[in-house]
Scaffold this motif. Structure first.
Motif, PDB file in Angstrom:
ATOM      1  N   ASP A   1     -10.781   6.775  -3.469  1.00 15.90           N
ATOM      2  CA  ASP A   1     -12.129   6.463  -3.940  1.00 15.90           C
ATOM      3  C   ASP A   1     -12.123   6.573  -5.463  1.00 15.90           C
ATOM      4  OD1 ASP A   1     -14.805   6.091  -4.373  1.00 15.90           O
ATOM      5  OD2 ASP A   1     -15.414   8.074  -3.686  1.00 15.90           O
TER       6      ASP A   1
ATOM      7  N   ALA B   1      -2.832   7.676  -4.635  1.00 13.65           N
ATOM      8  CA  ALA B   1      -2.533   8.136  -3.279  1.00 13.65           C
ATOM      9  C   ALA B   1      -2.500   9.660  -3.217  1.00 13.65           C
ATOM     10  CB  ALA B   1      -1.201   7.552  -2.816  1.00 13.65           C
TER      11      ALA B   1
ATOM     12  N   SER C   1      -4.988  -5.272   5.647  1.00 10.68           N
ATOM     13  CA  SER C   1      -4.379  -4.006   5.275  1.00 10.68           C
ATOM     14  C   SER C   1      -3.874  -3.316   6.538  1.00 10.68           C
ATOM     15  CB  SER C   1      -5.397  -3.119   4.558  1.00 10.68           C
ATOM     16  OG  SER C   1      -4.838  -1.848   4.319  1.00 10.68           O
TER      17      SER C   1
ATOM     18  N   ALA D   1      -4.287   7.456   1.104  1.00  7.33           N
ATOM     19  CA  ALA D   1      -3.820   6.072   0.985  1.00  7.33           C
ATOM     20  C   ALA D   1      -4.403   5.438  -0.268  1.00  7.33           C
ATOM     21  CB  ALA D   1      -4.209   5.257   2.212  1.00  7.33           C
TER      22      ALA D   1
ATOM     23  N   TYR E   1      -7.176  11.284   7.307  1.00  2.94           N
ATOM     24  CA  TYR E   1      -6.701  10.132   6.532  1.00  2.94           C
ATOM     25  C   TYR E   1      -7.810   9.744   5.568  1.00  2.94           C
ATOM     26  CZ  TYR E   1      -6.090   5.151   5.522  1.00  2.94           C
ATOM     27  OH  TYR E   1      -6.002   3.934   4.900  1.00  2.94           O
ATOM     28  N   GLN E   2      -7.472   9.682   4.275  1.00  2.00           N
ATOM     29  CA  GLN E   2      -8.484   9.403   3.260  1.00  2.00           C
ATOM     30  C   GLN E   2      -8.002   8.250   2.378  1.00  2.00           C
ATOM     31  OE1 GLN E   2     -11.607  11.015   2.616  1.00  2.00           O
ATOM     32  NE2 GLN E   2     -11.816   9.231   1.290  1.00  2.00           N
ATOM     33  N   LEU E   3      -8.870   7.247   2.235  1.00  2.00           N
ATOM     34  CA  LEU E   3      -8.575   6.139   1.338  1.00  2.00           C
ATOM     35  C   LEU E   3      -9.039   6.492  -0.066  1.00  2.00           C
ATOM     36  CD1 LEU E   3      -7.437   3.245   1.240  1.00  2.00           C
ATOM     37  CD2 LEU E   3      -9.773   2.413   1.607  1.00  2.00           C
TER      38      LEU E   3
ATOM     39  N   ALA F   1      -6.049  10.840  -3.167  1.00  2.00           N
ATOM     40  CA  ALA F   1      -6.656  10.619  -1.852  1.00  2.00           C
ATOM     41  C   ALA F   1      -6.184  11.675  -0.858  1.00  2.00           C
ATOM     42  CB  ALA F   1      -6.308   9.217  -1.358  1.00  2.00           C
TER      43      ALA F   1
ATOM     44  N   GLN G   1      -4.424   1.509  -2.087  1.00  2.00           N
ATOM     45  CA  GLN G   1      -4.060   0.100  -2.020  1.00  2.00           C
ATOM     46  C   GLN G   1      -4.163  -0.491  -3.416  1.00  2.00           C
ATOM     47  OE1 GLN G   1      -6.828  -1.287   0.902  1.00  2.00           O
ATOM     48  NE2 GLN G   1      -5.449  -0.862   2.615  1.00  2.00           N
TER      49      GLN G   1
ATOM     50  N   THR H   1      -2.143  -0.359   6.171  1.00  2.00           N
ATOM     51  CA  THR H   1      -1.918   1.037   5.807  1.00  2.00           C
ATOM     52  C   THR H   1      -2.649   1.959   6.762  1.00  2.00           C
ATOM     53  OG1 THR H   1      -1.728   0.367   3.493  1.00  2.00           O
ATOM     54  CG2 THR H   1      -2.051   2.697   3.928  1.00  2.00           C
ATOM     55  N   GLY H   2      -3.890   1.617   7.105  1.00  2.00           N
ATOM     56  CA  GLY H   2      -4.649   2.436   8.042  1.00  2.00           C
ATOM     57  C   GLY H   2      -3.998   2.487   9.411  1.00  2.00           C
TER      58      GLY H   2
ATOM     59  N   GLY I   1       0.839  -1.189   0.000  1.00  2.00           N
ATOM     60  CA  GLY I   1       0.000   0.000   0.000  1.00  2.00           C
ATOM     61  C   GLY I   1       0.874   1.238   0.000  1.00  2.00           C
TER      62      GLY I   1
END
Length: 721
Positions: free
Chosen positions: A447, A428, A379, A411, A443-445, A431, A413, A381-382, A318
């Motif tokens: 989308d 990334a 995962s 982040a 913190y944003q994954l 995000a 993945q 990463t979080g 990630g």
């Protein structure tokens, strides 16, 4: 000299000192060439001397043979003549005795010459023996010297004896000639022996030359060719980037020194390569890997492992994209040196939040990235992002200043449709951008739908840059009518974009993007020019449209821009445009956002002769005294007032207040959004004279509006299809 690989490294900048030389190629090969030259000279000398000796012996033997033949031939002829004259004297005493004596003297002289020229025979009779036999033969018959004068009468009886003695003399003379031929044969035999000696010497010299050739060839291969090939091989290895390659040295000669120098150079190149590689892949400020190292790590994760397949061989990683919030303020307030010190401390904290297999990199400025090795099926990463936020809660101390720092983290993945490392980095980054715009310190994954929307907006922005030049913009006009008579008194110009692939786009789809990119200025200028020219043409060609006005919307970003005033001045410079027939619409929200409520901007626009309309009026509560100072000619009442429903939301009171306020200030009111007969009746009852809406007429292209104007139709329930 053999080739090997090693990792011996030299100290950069140190002088190279070669070990003492124990061999010298120059001395060895100089001696070898001198010996070869001497051998060649000796061979040449032996050949020359031998050939000259053989030729000399042959020539000497030939000369002797010729001389002996000449001497013996002369003697034989003289002896034969003398014998003949002797026979005459024996038979006739009166013969010429003086001639006979002269012949004896002549023959004696020939014998003397022959005795001098012809060597003494080793075997057989000599010249002296022949002379003695000749003299004895003459003396025995009374024919020698003084005996001739005392000869008594005829002695013919002695002729046979004299002839026999003469024959014996000739036989002896022939024996002398045979002895000369034997000496000649012996000389020729010696010449043959000399020739054999010469051939043997040449063969020996040739054998020595062949042996020397093989010896020196072996030495050349071993001491010259192989070292040179080794050096060339090493140079090719160095050129190919194998900087650990080294050359073994077995002889301390010139080529050995060259090999040592090559090894020293290769070590220096290796050190420089390692240093340059470190500089190229690491950040000079924090010591962290840089963008190049990050991309190399990510690219490697997309490559299948040896022996693996495409589905299972790639590592699962990630990516966190980190941006320090409001870092520019730190640089501006504390200076760049303290900002750099803060980044160094931040890099240390980031490293403390990751595991040994993870990679922390600085991308540049205040941007960092972390490659996180994911566990199988889980995962992490979080979790890393959470540890980073926790680590940043503690304050930073930079040169005595206490700083609180937050960061926005994005982040991404890896998914099956992630094509390469660059795409993962873009995800990334996007995000992080979303986290930044979502309030920072978040913190944003990633989308994918949000990214697709952003990509759609970016594509529109790119295409928008050429829309005006490519003549892709279109204008539609919505009539503004007198609500009592239905007469069309004005038109509002509404821009559309005929996108080459997306079709016709409304203003809400692209004008906000144009405001962001700055293309709104070019679009507004095009709308102003096109709309005013179109309206001027209708006023000139269609009866009853002499007072037709045209309204053009201005963006809030154009209010403080001097180019807007220049564009309006350029349009109104044409007398056909009729400044009092141009209405410039500015939204109430845009005026509220301006520094003085838009008064200065509207005053400057109104000074050009144009009329000013406040669009969407009534959506905000006006400040006391601001309406009276606002240099507006028209209020366009927002259609939301007409759309209210329910007993508590009756529009009559609010509309009545707005209408009364407009009459008190001497401002004309235009109602927007009229969509039902009830709304039209209400506006008529409140004394509103002008309005627009779908009930009266929808926006339409210039051809349809022109047909409507030319027909002289009255708008009440007329709609443009």
């Amino acid at each position: 000299m053999d080739v090997q690989s090693g990792d011996r490294r030299s100290v950069p900048g140190a002088a190279f000192t070669a070990p003492p030389r124990t061999w010298s190629l120059r001395r060895e090969w100089s001696r070898a060439f001198i010996l070869m030259l001497i051998a060649l000279l000796v061979g040449a000398a032996v050949t020359i001397v031998g050939v000259r000796g053989v030729v000399g012996h042959v020539q000497a033997a030939d000369s002797r043979l010729l001389l002996e033949a000449e001497r013996t031939g002369s003697l034989r002829a003289a002896l034969d003549a003398h014998e003949e004259l002797g026979h005459r004297l024996l038979s006739d005493p009166a013969a010429d005795k003086a001639a006979f004596m002269a012949q004896q003297q002549e023959i004696s002289a020939l014998f003397d010459a022959a005795a001098t020229d012809l060597p003494t025979a080793e075997s057989g009779p000599a010249v002296g023996d022949v002379r003695q036999a000749w003299q004895e033969s003459l003396a025995s018959h009374g024919l020698w010297s003084d005996q001739v004068d005392a000869m008594p009468g005829t002695r013919i009886a002695e002729s046979p004896g004299f002839a026999a003695d003469s024959a014996r003399v000739r036989a002896l003379l022939a024996g002398v000639q045979r002895s000369s031929l034997a000496a000649m044969d012996k000389a020729l035999a010696f010449t043959a022996d000399l020739e054999l000696i010469l051939v043997a010497a040449r063969i020996g010299l040739f054998a020595i030359a062949v042996a020397a050739t093989f010896y020196f060839r072996r030495r050349m291969v071993k001491d010259l060719l192989r070292p040179v090939a080794s050096l060339r091989h090493g140079a090719l290895k160095l050129q190919a980037g194998q900087y650990t390659h080294r050359i073994s040295v077995h002889r301390r000669d010139e080529l050995g020194e060259l090999a040592e120098a090559f090894n020293a150079m290769a070590a220096a190149v290796q050190d420089s390569h390692l240093e340059l590689t470190h500089r190229a892949t690491h950040d000079s400020l924090t010591g962290l890997p840089n963008r190049a190292a990050l991309m190399e790590r990510l690219t490697a994760s997309f490559d299948p492992e040896p022996g693996g397949n495409m589905g299972n061989g790639a590592r699962l990683e990630g990516l966190l994209f980190i941006d320090v919030d409001d870092f520019k303020g730190v640089n501006d307030s504390l200076g760049h040196e303290r900002g750099d010190a803060l980044l160094i401390q931040l890099a240390s904290r980031l490293q403390s939040c990751v595991r040994a297999d993870d990679l922390v990199a600085r991308l540049g400025g205040d941007e960092f990235a972390i490659v996180v090795m994911e566990d199988d099926g889980n995962s992490v990463t979080g979790d890393v992002a959470e540890r980073i936020h926790n680590a940043l809660r503690a304050p930073f101390f930079v040169a005595g200043d206490r700083l609180t720092v937050t960061a926005s983290l994005g982040a991404a993945q890896r998914r099956p449709d992630t094509s390469d490392a660059a795409e993962l980095l873009r995800q990334a980054d996007f995000a992080m951008y979303m986290a930044k715009h979502g309030g920072k310190a978040r913190y944003q994954l990633f989308d994918s739908r949000g990214h697709d929307h952003m990509a759609y907006r970016a594509a529109l922005k790119s295409d928008l840059a050429t829309a005006v030049a490519a003549r892709q913009l279109r204008l539609e006009y919505q009539p503004v009518a007198d609500l009592l008579t239905g007469e069309i008194v004005g038109l509002e110009a509404l821009v559309r974009w005929q996108h080459p692939s997306l079709g016709l786009l409304g203003p809400a789809d692209f004008l906000p993007l144009a405001e962001e990119t700055g293309e709104i200025q070019a679009i507004t200028c095009w709308v102003l020019e096109t709309a005013t020219q179109q309206a001027a043409g209708w006023r000139h060609t269609i009866g009853g449209c002499e007072n037709l006005w045209i309204a053009v919307n201005l963006s809030y970003r154009q209010l403080p821009d001097d180019r807007t005033l220049a564009a309006v001045e350029r349009v109104l410079a044409d007398p056909a445009a009729q400044a009092d027939r141009l209405v410039l619409e500015i939204t109430e929200a845009a005026l509220a956002a301006s520094r003085d409520g838009g008064i200065s901007v509207l005053t400057r626009l109104k000074a050009l002769g144009a009329r000013i309309a406040v669009d969407g009026f009534g959506t905000r509560a006006p400040a006391p005294g601001s309406l009276a100072a606002l240099p507006a000619d028209l209020w366009k009442i927002d259609g939301a007032h007409l759309a209210r429903r329910g007993p508590a939301a009756s529009p009559e009171a609010a509309l009545e207040d707005l209408m009364g306020l407009a009459r008190n200030l001497g401002v004309e009111v235009v109602a927007e959004g009229i969509e039902s007969p009830g709304q039209l009746d209400l506006l008529r009852a409140l004394g509103c004279r002008t309005g627009q809406g779908y009930l009266l007429a929808r926006p339409g292209p210039a051809q349809m509006v022109e047909a409507l104007l030319a027909s002289g139709a009255r708008l009440e329930h007329v709609a443009l299809a």
